[in-house]
Design a protein around this motif. Structure first.
Motif, PDB file in Angstrom:
ATOM      1  N   HIS A 117      37.857  -0.240   5.678  1.00  0.00           N
ATOM      2  CA  HIS A 117      38.084   1.023   6.060  1.00  0.00           C
ATOM      3  C   HIS A 117      39.445   1.581   6.218  1.00  0.00           C
ATOM      4  O   HIS A 117      40.518   0.871   6.777  1.00  0.00           O
ATOM      5  CB  HIS A 117      37.405   1.521   7.483  1.00  0.00           C
ATOM      6  CG  HIS A 117      35.824   1.692   7.255  1.00  0.00           C
ATOM      7  ND1 HIS A 117      35.138   0.706   7.304  1.00  0.00           N
ATOM      8  CD2 HIS A 117      35.202   2.932   7.149  1.00  0.00           C
ATOM      9  CE1 HIS A 117      33.811   0.837   7.135  1.00  0.00           C
ATOM     10  NE2 HIS A 117      33.894   2.290   7.127  1.00  0.00           N
ATOM     11  N   TYR A 126      37.347   7.729   9.824  1.00  0.00           N
ATOM     12  CA  TYR A 126      37.184   6.479   9.148  1.00  0.00           C
ATOM     13  C   TYR A 126      36.889   6.900   7.759  1.00  0.00           C
ATOM     14  O   TYR A 126      35.989   7.585   7.300  1.00  0.00           O
ATOM     15  CB  TYR A 126      36.137   5.516   9.682  1.00  0.00           C
ATOM     16  CG  TYR A 126      36.616   5.140  11.033  1.00  0.00           C
ATOM     17  CD1 TYR A 126      36.695   3.799  11.570  1.00  0.00           C
ATOM     18  CD2 TYR A 126      36.214   6.037  12.327  1.00  0.00           C
ATOM     19  CE1 TYR A 126      37.006   3.342  12.407  1.00  0.00           C
ATOM     20  CE2 TYR A 126      36.534   5.550  13.309  1.00  0.00           C
ATOM     21  CZ  TYR A 126      36.982   4.244  13.674  1.00  0.00           C
ATOM     22  OH  TYR A 126      37.080   3.860  14.879  1.00  0.00           O
ATOM     23  N   TYR A 127      37.675   6.077   6.606  1.00  0.00           N
ATOM     24  CA  TYR A 127      37.461   6.337   5.295  1.00  0.00           C
ATOM     25  C   TYR A 127      37.173   5.178   4.656  1.00  0.00           C
ATOM     26  O   TYR A 127      38.083   4.238   4.879  1.00  0.00           O
ATOM     27  CB  TYR A 127      38.423   6.994   4.409  1.00  0.00           C
ATOM     28  CG  TYR A 127      38.488   8.610   4.949  1.00  0.00           C
ATOM     29  CD1 TYR A 127      37.904   9.495   4.183  1.00  0.00           C
ATOM     30  CD2 TYR A 127      39.267   8.956   6.156  1.00  0.00           C
ATOM     31  CE1 TYR A 127      38.114  11.017   4.225  1.00  0.00           C
ATOM     32  CE2 TYR A 127      39.495  10.468   6.269  1.00  0.00           C
ATOM     33  CZ  TYR A 127      38.569  11.279   5.436  1.00  0.00           C
ATOM     34  OH  TYR A 127      38.750  12.592   5.890  1.00  0.00           O
ATOM     35  N   ARG A 128      36.147   4.804   3.692  1.00  0.00           N
ATOM     36  CA  ARG A 128      36.075   3.544   3.018  1.00  0.00           C
ATOM     37  C   ARG A 128      37.151   3.462   2.240  1.00  0.00           C
ATOM     38  O   ARG A 128      37.436   4.330   1.353  1.00  0.00           O
ATOM     39  CB  ARG A 128      34.652   3.496   2.533  1.00  0.00           C
ATOM     40  CG  ARG A 128      33.539   3.442   3.415  1.00  0.00           C
ATOM     41  CD  ARG A 128      32.117   3.340   2.503  1.00  0.00           C
ATOM     42  NE  ARG A 128      32.113   2.048   1.983  1.00  0.00           N
ATOM     43  CZ  ARG A 128      31.775   0.716   2.470  1.00  0.00           C
ATOM     44  NH1 ARG A 128      31.485   0.701   3.838  1.00  0.00           N
ATOM     45  NH2 ARG A 128      31.725  -0.351   1.865  1.00  0.00           N
ATOM     46  N   GLY A 177      33.491  10.278   4.870  1.00  0.00           N
ATOM     47  CA  GLY A 177      34.084   9.788   6.152  1.00  0.00           C
ATOM     48  C   GLY A 177      33.312  10.302   7.339  1.00  0.00           C
ATOM     49  O   GLY A 177      32.340  11.148   7.270  1.00  0.00           O
TER      50      GLY A 177
END
Length: 550
Positions: free
Chosen positions: A402, A437-439, A460
């Motif tokens: 992340h 949070y972003y992958r 997200g």
């Protein structure tokens, strides 16, 4: 021997003058010519379609193959069905000449044709409105019998076939031939069924016939395949509704997993995905009902404003075999929410911060790390912020798979200078940390469409947590190993060759992948601007923007 054949006739040719019987040909005079079958004179041959012709040199009798008076017989040669025709003809010619006065010359001739292949035909008389295959198999002579069939490679005797529910009976044709009729329901388990197009089923009947030919009872086999496509599948229609905190989709379960599957973006919406994303799924005899919390993964936020959110949830109905999208099930509602954080796929963060201090503070004086980033809207108890992950002092760090973007909402205190240090203030301390949070390897699909936009998967999720002191990585500008390529479709499996010219209409999406090859943990990739030009010069005009400012 004076015999010749065509595909439809046989011809027997006899000389008009027999040299051994007529010595003085100059005195020859023909008196009468008769023909017959099986020793019986045919007075009017034309009534039976026989043709009797003669001239000074020859007499010809032409008989249609299969004509009355002859015999047809079925035969098998080299595994091929065919017929043989035979007939017993006689010719009687009466003449006079100087030597013998009157002469009556009679010739008897038995004629049999060569083997003539007759490939059986299968006639499809299927009745779609009755959901019934009706198949005629012929044409055969009376000396042929149907002894067995196989449906879908499953053998049946005629008795077994009738007992199973198949209807088999003989029929007569106008040419004195016969055939066999087979009736099979579309719903029979031995009929193949395939879901095709949007709402159609292709029914396929595979038949193998076994017949007995002639008095020798020679077996003959013939296979046939009959198809019928009918629109007998009704695409499901979903019903959507909402309560104060959730969106709901009620989807009919008929045909699910058999004809089609549900997809969330490009991922199958199965029980594992539903549980992972926080959905609740309930089923009954007819429907699957999904309960989707407002802030669950996969929810699309169409409009976010102060204390109000317009949210949508989409599920695609795709064909099980081809993945073609048939329907989009959507539910869209407006929600009143006093506190939230939304991390948008384009890197925008929207926050509605709720005041929880004693005494109360002036929410208009809250700010982000960059003090110039003030609330866009506020009231006594809330402040609404909207900013991008690259602005307002937002920091970034990596944890596992992340990328975490962090900012902080704080309050500018009002202070009253005292007679001596320290200063005196009545305002409480107010700090709220915002994390998104972003992958790392999530795929963002952007494009221009003429109709509904492509529904991308969730990118997200956001939470609010107490303040934490975490060092911010310093970005260093340097030369990086960045590779970009264009995919042929949204699957990102097949790509165009490098330097290959790609033709796209203005309404077609462009699937672009940009990958950072640098392995340094301190290196980040930001796709800020991306555009298309009409030439290799990146600064040429016109240009079409794909992304602007990230």
């Amino acid at each position: 021997d004076g015999i010749s054949f065509t595909g439809t006739t046989l011809t027997w040719t006899v000389p008009s003058v027999i040299p051994t019987l007529v010595v003085q040909e100059s005195t020859f005079l023909s008196k009468n010519i008769l023909m017959g079958v099986d020793g019986q004179v045919i007075v009017n041959p034309e009534e039976k379609n026989y043709l009797l012709e003669h001239n000074e040199t020859h007499i010809e009798i032409t008989i249609p193959i299969g004509a009355e008076g002859g015999k047809l017989k079925s035969s098998i040669s080299g595994g091929v069905y065919g017929i043989i025709y035979s007939i017993n003809l006689f010719l009687e010619h009466t003449w006079t000449d100087a030597d013998w006065q009157t002469t009556k010359y009679t010739v008897i001739k038995s004629i049999t044709t060569p083997f003539m292949p007759q490939i059986p035909t299968v006639i499809n008389n299927t009745l779609p409105e009755e959901r019934l295959f009706n198949v005629a198999f012929g044409h055969f002579l009376p000396d042929v019998s149907l002894v067995a069939i196989a449906i879908g490679n499953v053998p049946f005797t005629l008795r077994e076939a009738q007992h199973h529910g198949f209807k088999i009976y003989e029929t007569s044709f106008s040419d004195r031939m016969k055939g066999f009729i087979l009736e099979v329901s579309f719903d029979d388990p031995y009929v193949l069924k395939e879901y095709v197009n949007r709402n159609e089923t292709k029914y396929t009947l595979l038949v193998n016939y076994t017949i007995s030919v002639g008095p020798e009872m020679t077996p003959y086999y013939h296979s046939a395949e009959v198809e019928c496509v009918i629109a007998d599948i009704e695409l499901p229609e979903a019903v959507g509704y909402c309560d104060e905190e959730n969106l709901y989709l009620a989807i009919p379960t008929f045909g699910l997993h058999q004809y089609w599957n549900l997809y969330l973006g490009n991922k199958p919406l199965n029980r594992h995905v539903a549980l992972t994303n926080g959905y609740l799924a309930a089923t009954n005899a007819t429907h699957l009902t999904l309960q989707i919390p407002l802030f669950a993964v996969g929810v699309i936020y169409e409009d976010v404003s102060f204390q109000k959110i317009k949210a949508r949830f989409d599920v695609a109905l795709r064909k099980a075999r081809t993945m073609e999208i048939l329907q989009m099930f959507s539910v869209s509602c407006n929600f009143n929410s006093s506190a939230f954080i939304i991390c948008h796929p384009d890197g925008t963060i929207t926050v509605s911060a709720q005041m929880k201090t004693i005494p109360a503070i002036d929410m208009s004086k809250t700010k982000l790390r960059d003090s110039s980033c003030k609330p866009r809207e506020y009231n006594e108890g809330h402040a609404f912020f909207k900013f991008r992950v690259t602005t307002c002092g937002t920091s970034v760090r990596f944890e596992g798979d992340h990328i975490i973007y962090e900012n902080e909402i704080s309050y500018e205190k009002e202070t009253l200078p005292g007679q001596s240090m320290p200063t005196i203030t009545r305002d409480p301390d107010y700090r709220l940390t915002v994390l998104c949070y972003y992958r790392v390897k999530e795929t963002l699909v952007l494009g221009a469409f003429a109709s509904d936009p492509f529904i991308s998967p969730p990118f997200g999720s956001g939470t609010m947590v107490p303040r934490s002191n975490i060092a911010v990585y310093r970005r260093i500008r340097q030369a990086l190993n960045v590779v970009s390529r264009v995919s042929k479709d949204e699957s990102f499996v097949e790509f165009y060759e490098p330097d290959m010219a790609i033709l796209k209409r203005l309404v077609e999406p462009v699937f672009l992948e940009v990958e950072l090859k640098d392995e340094s943990p301190d290196t980040e990739l930001y796709l800020e601007n991306c555009w298309v030009t009409g030439s290799l010069d990146f600064n040429s005009t016109p240009r079409w923007n794909l992304t602007v400012d990230g």
